[in-house]
Scaffold this active site. Structure first.
Site, PDB file in Angstrom:
ATOM      1  CG  ASP A   1      -1.726   1.018   1.375  1.00  0.00           C
ATOM      2  OD1 ASP A   1      -2.496   1.562   0.261  1.00  0.00           O
ATOM      3  OD2 ASP A   1      -2.324   1.644   2.349  1.00  0.00           O
TER       4      ASP A   1
ATOM      5  CG  ASN B   1      -4.964   1.371   8.309  1.00  0.00           C
ATOM      6  OD1 ASN B   1      -5.004   0.495   9.156  1.00  0.00           O
ATOM      7  ND2 ASN B   1      -3.842   2.139   8.103  1.00  0.00           N
ATOM      8  CB  THR B   2      -8.765   4.729  10.328  1.00  0.00           C
ATOM      9  OG1 THR B   2      -7.798   5.134   9.532  1.00  0.00           O
ATOM     10  CG2 THR B   2      -9.022   5.603  11.263  1.00  0.00           C
TER      11      THR B   2
HETATM   12  P1  13P Z   1      -8.327   4.615   6.062  1.00  0.00           P
HETATM   13  O1  13P Z   1      -7.416   4.270   7.220  1.00  0.00           O
HETATM   14  O2  13P Z   1      -8.811   6.153   6.210  1.00  0.00           O
HETATM   15  O3  13P Z   1      -9.460   3.424   6.175  1.00  0.00           O
HETATM   16  O4  13P Z   1      -7.605   4.661   4.598  1.00  0.00           O
HETATM   17  C1  13P Z   1      -7.133   3.283   4.428  1.00  0.00           C
HETATM   18  C2  13P Z   1      -6.313   3.537   3.112  1.00  0.00           C
HETATM   19  O5  13P Z   1      -6.743   4.075   2.254  1.00  0.00           O
HETATM   20  C3  13P Z   1      -5.103   2.850   2.838  1.00  0.00           C
HETATM   21  O6  13P Z   1      -4.392   2.844   1.717  1.00  0.00           O
END
Ligand code: 13P
Length: 288
Positions: free
Chosen positions: A85, A231-232
């Protein structure tokens, strides 16, 4: 099924107007939770490491082995894509070398011509080894693991030019932000997404998937988004469940050995799994 690259999964997703989730891992618990959610829903999944998370865990090779060996030990049968990523040029090259199935080269902070040239080089290196490539046009607002973007909207012309390099998926800035969305966030820019989707048949990627209302995610998928990054939300779910465990005093229960990390981290791990399963439902990923 072993690890696979993203091509077949995401081409089918764009055609079928659904998305496949890409979830960031940070350690063994995260890895088990993400893979467990995919297996329980019987859906393909993408597990990804940011450069920061890979550094924290001990490097890309270790991350790849962690995912490979966890797939084996858990008896995971659904297709899993191991993805980098937001890699810079060096990280993308290293992950191609190490054997990830898919890499993102994020050149958003470079002049467009340089982003284009480096994307072409990464595509050539990756495709020679059957590895998929994601590129980024415009930028994703906010900061993730040290990668900061101002949130510029993707230009349709630049999206077309980057797609023509043969990338397998394309991340577009459409008002999306990494991390928690501010109160005054304006929402996704669907007009721009429609303009890009009309010109670019490459599967499109929505970053910053945490905290976007479900209706906006569903609409974005109907317009051409095939991969949604989250992710968050997993981090928040893990932190909340762990806090509840500690606030309930379970970690101080000496008789039950509630301080044992395998017990202390269990509620948080379960919360990640439930979050991933819920998002797989939102994205409409069909069971295999
Ligand atoms: P978030 O942490 O806002 O969900 O974003 C994740 C993301 O885009 C990883 O590349």
């Amino acid at each position: 099924m072993a690890l696979v690259n993203g091509n077949e999964i995401f081409n089918k997703a764009r055609e079928g107007k659904y998305a496949v989730g890409a979830f960031n891992t940070n350690n063994l618990e995260w890895t088990r939770a993400i893979l467990g959610a995919a297996q329980e829903t019987n859906t393909p999944i993408l597990i990804q490491t940011s450069m920061g998370a890979a550094k924290y865990m001990g490097g890309y090779e270790l991350c790849l082995h962690l995912v490979q060996d966890t797939i084996k030990s858990m008896g995971i049968t659904v297709p899993v894509v191991m993805h980098l990523d937001h890699g810079n040029y060096e990280a993308a090259k290293e992950c191609i070398e190490v054997g990830y199935n898919s890499v993102m080269f994020d050149g958003h902070d470079l002049p467009f011509d340089e982003n284009l040239e480096k994307t072409k080089e990464i595509v050539k290196l990756a495709h020679a080894k059957g590895i998929s490539v994601e590129a980024e046009v415009g930028s994703i607002g906010g900061t993730e693991d040290g990668i900061t973007g101002a949130g510029e909207l993707a230009s349709v012309d630049e999206a077309k030019t980057l797609a023509a390099t043969g990338v397998d998926y394309l991340a577009c800035g459409i008002g999306n932000i990494h991390g928690v969305y501010p109160e005054n966030w304006q929402g996704l820019n669907f007009d721009r997404l429609e303009e890009i989707a009309a010109e670019v048949k490459t599967p499109l990627v929505l970053h910053g998937g945490s905290g976007i209302p479900k209706e906006q995610i569903v609409k974005a998928i109907s317009l051409g988004i095939s991969k949604v990054n989250v992710n968050t939300e997993c981090q928040l779910a893990f932190a909340k469940a762990t806090r509840e465990y500690i606030e309930a005093g379970h970690d101080e229960d000496v008789d039950a050995k509630g301080y044992d990390p395998r017990k202390l981290m269990a509620p948080g791990t379960e919360a990640i799994k439930e979050t991933v399963k819920s998002r797989i439902g939102w994205f409409g990923t069909p069971s295999l």
